[in-house]
Write an enzyme that holds these catalytic residues in place. Sequence first.
Site, PDB file in Angstrom:
ATOM      1  N   ASP A   7      13.681  -6.146  -0.625  1.00  0.00           N
ATOM      2  CA  ASP A   7      12.912  -5.637  -1.754  1.00  0.00           C
ATOM      3  C   ASP A   7      13.847  -5.792  -2.972  1.00  0.00           C
ATOM      4  O   ASP A   7      15.052  -6.021  -2.804  1.00  0.00           O
ATOM      5  CB  ASP A   7      12.577  -4.165  -1.481  1.00  0.00           C
ATOM      6  CG  ASP A   7      12.102  -3.420  -2.700  1.00  0.00           C
ATOM      7  OD1 ASP A   7      11.250  -3.954  -3.419  1.00  0.00           O
ATOM      8  OD2 ASP A   7      12.607  -2.295  -2.960  1.00  0.00           O
ATOM      9  N   ASP A   9      13.463  -4.047  -6.766  1.00  0.00           N
ATOM     10  CA  ASP A   9      13.711  -2.879  -7.625  1.00  0.00           C
ATOM     11  C   ASP A   9      14.292  -1.717  -6.828  1.00  0.00           C
ATOM     12  O   ASP A   9      13.692  -1.276  -5.839  1.00  0.00           O
ATOM     13  CB  ASP A   9      12.399  -2.419  -8.285  1.00  0.00           C
ATOM     14  CG  ASP A   9      12.034  -3.303  -9.449  1.00  0.00           C
ATOM     15  OD1 ASP A   9      12.599  -3.105 -10.529  1.00  0.00           O
ATOM     16  OD2 ASP A   9      11.207  -4.207  -9.261  1.00  0.00           O
TER      17      ASP A   9
HETATM   18  O1  M1P Z   1       9.261  -2.964  -6.859  1.00  0.00           O
HETATM   19  C1  M1P Z   1       8.978  -1.635  -7.070  1.00  0.00           C
HETATM   20  C2  M1P Z   1       7.981  -1.418  -8.163  1.00  0.00           C
HETATM   21  O2  M1P Z   1       8.581  -1.680  -9.423  1.00  0.00           O
HETATM   22  C3  M1P Z   1       7.778  -1.397 -10.507  1.00  0.00           C
HETATM   23  O3  M1P Z   1       7.423  -0.021 -10.457  1.00  0.00           O
HETATM   24  P1  M1P Z   1       7.571   1.017 -11.695  1.00  0.00           P
HETATM   25  O4  M1P Z   1       7.242   0.253 -12.926  1.00  0.00           O
HETATM   26  O5  M1P Z   1       6.578   2.078 -11.350  1.00  0.00           O
HETATM   27  O6  M1P Z   1       8.985   1.522 -11.652  1.00  0.00           O
HETATM   28  C4  M1P Z   1       6.486  -2.176 -10.453  1.00  0.00           C
HETATM   29  O7  M1P Z   1       6.735  -3.530 -10.687  1.00  0.00           O
HETATM   30  C5  M1P Z   1       5.801  -1.982  -9.104  1.00  0.00           C
HETATM   31  O8  M1P Z   1       4.689  -2.815  -8.978  1.00  0.00           O
HETATM   32  C6  M1P Z   1       6.742  -2.273  -8.001  1.00  0.00           C
HETATM   33  O9  M1P Z   1       6.115  -2.012  -6.783  1.00  0.00           O
END
Ligand code: M1P
Length: 241
Positions: A7, A9
Site C-alpha cells: 500500500d 499512503d
Molecule cells: O491510500 C489511502 C487513502 O489515501 C487518501 O485518503 P485521505 O485523502 O482520506 O487521506 C485517498 O487517496 C484514499 O482514496 C486512499 O484510500
Amino acid sequence: MHTFIFDVDNTLTPPRQKIELENFKFFINFIKKNNVYLVSGSDYDKLLWQLSEDILNNVNGVFGCLGNSYHIKNKLIYKNNFAELVYTELRKDINNFINNSKTPIVASNHVEERIGMLNISTVGREATIEQRKIYHQFDMQTNERKKFADYLSKKYPHLDVSIGGEISIDISVKGYDKSQILNHLDKKNNLIFFGDRCDNGGNDAQIAAAVTKLGGTVYCVADYKKTFKILEKLVKLENEG
Ligand code: M1P
C-alpha cells in the site's frame, strides 16, 4: 521467490505526501532486487507525485484506485469503469451526507471520480494538511466516516465502502477492491503484503485477507516508519542467510 505488495499512503509515505528521501534511497535499491507491486486507493498521477517515476518504473506493476487501474512502466494495462447504474441514487445519498455533515472545517472537492471508484470527503479533497488533521480529530470523535460507510454498505450490498486515509471514504464495486490485483499476480510466489488499514472496514482489509488465505504474509503497519523498520530487518536477514 517473494512478491512484495505495498500500500502507499502511510505505508510507504506519510499520508498524501512524498516519500522521505532516506526511504526513497532504500526503496529504490529494494525494488531493483525484488518483485514489487504497489496497490493504492490513490490514482496513478498522485502516486507518481508521491513516489516518483524512478520508483513507479522500477516496480513490477502499479495498481491504482484500489486496483481498478493497472500500469506497468507507465503503460496502462487495464482500467475498470464505475457502474453507471448505481450512480444517480448513490450520488443523492452522498450529497446528503456532505450537506448534513457537522465537519468543523470545509474545503472543496467533495466527490472525486476516479477510475472504477469514487472517493468522497465531507471536509473536501482540497483540505490542507492542517485542515486534514482537524477533520481527522473530528472523525475520530464522531465516527462520521464509519457511520456513513456502514449505512452505504447496508443499502448497496454490491458496493465496497471502505475507509483508507485521514479524511475520505473509498467506494468501489464489490470484488473490485485492492484484492482484485491478485488475479494479475503469480500466486505461486510467496506473497507479502504491507498495509495500514487491514482492520474491518479499512481499504486494505480484503487484500490482507486474500493474501493470508493464499498462505502469504501480511504486515499491518501503524505507519510508514514501521514498514521501513520491517523491511530493513528482512533485508538484513536475507543478507545473513
Ligand atoms: O491510500 C489511502 C487513502 O489515501 C487518501 O485518503 P485521505 O485523502 O482520506 O487521506 C485517498 O487517496 C484514499 O482514496 C486512499 O484510500
